[in-house]
Design an enzyme around this catalytic site. Structure first.
Site, PDB file in Angstrom:
ATOM      1  N   ARG A  21     -22.208   5.450  -7.981  1.00 18.51           N
ATOM      2  CA  ARG A  21     -21.163   4.520  -7.506  1.00 18.51           C
ATOM      3  C   ARG A  21     -20.832   3.520  -8.609  1.00 18.51           C
ATOM      4  NH1 ARG A  21     -22.737   0.417  -4.749  1.00 18.51           N
ATOM      5  NH2 ARG A  21     -24.159   1.550  -3.380  1.00 18.51           N
ATOM      6  N   TYR A  39       6.129   2.079  -1.741  1.00 17.36           N
ATOM      7  CA  TYR A  39       5.562   3.206  -1.003  1.00 17.36           C
ATOM      8  C   TYR A  39       5.124   2.696   0.381  1.00 17.36           C
ATOM      9  CZ  TYR A  39       1.937   6.345   0.617  1.00 17.36           C
ATOM     10  OH  TYR A  39       1.166   7.153   1.401  1.00 17.36           O
TER      11      TYR A  39
HETATM   12  C1  LIG Z   1       4.255   4.906  -5.652  1.00 15.98           C
HETATM   13  C2  LIG Z   1       2.994   5.173  -4.878  1.00 15.98           C
HETATM   14  N1  LIG Z   1       1.989   4.294  -4.935  1.00 15.98           N
HETATM   15  C3  LIG Z   1       0.833   4.496  -4.264  1.00 15.98           C
HETATM   16  C4  LIG Z   1       0.650   5.606  -3.469  1.00 15.98           C
HETATM   17  C5  LIG Z   1      -0.647   5.788  -2.716  1.00 15.98           C
HETATM   18  O1  LIG Z   1      -1.448   6.722  -3.382  1.00 15.98           O
HETATM   19  P1  LIG Z   1      -2.496   7.711  -2.656  1.00 15.98           P
HETATM   20  O2  LIG Z   1      -1.708   8.569  -1.720  1.00 15.98           O
HETATM   21  O3  LIG Z   1      -3.118   8.439  -3.798  1.00 15.98           O
HETATM   22  O4  LIG Z   1      -3.454   6.831  -1.923  1.00 15.98           O
HETATM   23  C6  LIG Z   1       1.676   6.547  -3.380  1.00 15.98           C
HETATM   24  C7  LIG Z   1       1.502   7.743  -2.530  1.00 15.98           C
HETATM   25  O5  LIG Z   1       2.455   8.449  -2.246  1.00 15.98           O
HETATM   26  C8  LIG Z   1       2.880   6.332  -4.109  1.00 15.98           C
HETATM   27  O6  LIG Z   1       3.903   7.185  -4.052  1.00 15.98           O
END
Ligand SMILES: Cc1ncc(COP(=O)(O)O)c(C=O)c1O
Length: 382
Positions: free
Chosen positions: A48, A100
């Site tokens: 970890r 997102y």
């Molecule tokens: C721009 C962006 N940031 C963060 C994430 C989150 O990543 P993860 O799905 O690997 O947790 C995503 C997922 O689609 C994303 O498109």
């Protein structure tokens, strides 16, 4: 070392015990100690805290983003969570208004509940953004290009403001990748990635990353990661590292295909708007040109002239080379309906307010032959 060499050699060395060219998958939870508190190798006592396969990936991440420290997480959201954990009730965070959906969900449904105040603003309005800063503001969080509306934020201009006010500035560089854009060089403090996407590049792993220049900040983030535990496993670290070795080749082709698809859609009679920062008609094309060196990526979003959700759904049911699925950034082309899929966690009124309409489709353009992709779009748009 130039970028195309860094993706292959940056931060890497042959395995010291065997000479293996690729780091072995050190599938071990723990490491031998010769006396209590005396690990055989002082860098490794428990996976970890650190694992040699993950270290190889973390060194590569630091190298390609021009940072001093990389950290690899079990998902992109785990990486974001690690940054957010540093703040407490009463602190304020300013974020881009297009994010997102999962990031928005974490901010508004996890951290807002613990008393952190969030402001969502279009960072292109720098005056409005600066007017939101007060003595409680601790972090600015930006995606550029944004998911799914492909908005662009001027990283260098935002960094001038965050530096003036001594606020941390984090950039989610998932869509651009360090091949096209290097936020740390432009003044950001933290780069975040969903390494699930272009860094991994083959839709076979969920992973996240943080990269920083400042060593003290790197140690603080490593402490948070170690103390809370969302680290990336050795096999997944190996997969992301392998993906990074072809990042430059893949992103070049993503950019070429993305441009061709955006131009095709722009001239299609059924299409209303095409969101692609490489198009001169994109409102922030000039900013994109300034900070995305070498191309504009493989993400293309569009809407229908009819404005109808049914048209978007019928298109998504008809694609054959594109696969209807969440995610992005892999070698294969994917198509997605943000309102029903990746951004369903954003309330409908908020989605409408920022422009995630029901006829909006997001494409992750892969590295297949562009002609096949265009033929596929043609038949799905009939
Ligand atoms: C721009 C962006 N940031 C963060 C994430 C989150 O990543 P993860 O799905 O690997 O947790 C995503 C997922 O689609 C994303 O498109």
């Amino acid at each position: 070392m130039k970028f195309n060499t860094k993706v292959i050699h940056g931060g890497q060395h042959h395995d010291p015990s065997t000479g293996a060219v690729m780091p072995p998958v050190y599938q071990t939870s723990t490491f031998v100690q010769t006396s209590p508190g005396q690990p055989l190798n002082p860098d490794y006592e428990y996976s970890r805290a650190a694992n040699p396969t993950r270290s190889a990936l973390e060194n590569a991440l630091a190298s390609i983003e021009n940072g001093t420290r990389g950290l690899a997480f079990s998902s992109g959201l785990a990486a974001t969570d690690c940054v957010l954990r540093s703040f407490k009730a009463g602190d304020e965070i300013i974020a881009m208004d297009d994010l997102y959906g999962g990031t928005y969900r974490m901010f508004t449904r996890i951290y807002a509940n613990s008393g952190i105040k969030f402001h969502f603003v279009d960072m292109n309005d720098l005056a409005k953004f600066e007017s939101l800063i007060n003595e409680n503001t601790k972090l600015v969080w930006v995606e550029t290009p944004t998911n799914p509306l492909m908005k662009i934020a001027d990283i260098a201009e935002i960094a001038k403001i965050t530096k003036k006010h001594k606020i941390l500035f984090a950039v989610d560089n998932t869509f651009a990748t360090p091949y096209l854009q290097k936020p740390l060089d432009l003044g950001a403090d933290i780069v975040m990635h969903s390494a699930t996407k272009y860094l991994g590049g083959h839709s076979d792993v969920i992973a996240g990353a943080l990269i920083v220049k400042d060593e003290e900040l790197g140690s603080q983030l490593h402490f948070q990661q170690f103390a809370t535990g969302a680290t990336l496993g050795p096999m997944d670290s190996f997969l992301v590292l392998r993906g990074i070795k072809t990042l430059h080749l893949r992103v070049q082709r993503h950019c070429e295909n993305g441009t061709k698809i955006a131009e095709f859609l722009l001239n299609h009679p059924k299409i209303e708007k095409v969101y692609y920062p490489g198009l001169p008609s994109h409102p922030y094309h000039e900013v994109a040109k300034k900070q995305m060196i070498g191309g504009f990526g493989g993400m293309v979003t569009f809407t229908f002239k009819s404005g109808k959700k049914e048209d978007a759904i019928s298109f998504l049911e008809k694609v054959k080379v594109f696969t209807l699925a969440e995610s992005l950034g892999g070698v294969e082309s994917l198509a997605n309906h943000p309102a029903l899929m990746t951004h369903a966690s954003i309330p409908e009124d908020k989605r409408k307010e920022i422009g995630i309409t029901d006829d909006l489709v997001r494409l992750s353009v892969g590295v297949e032959d562009a002609e096949d992709l265009i033929e596929d779009l043609k038949q799905a748009l009939l």
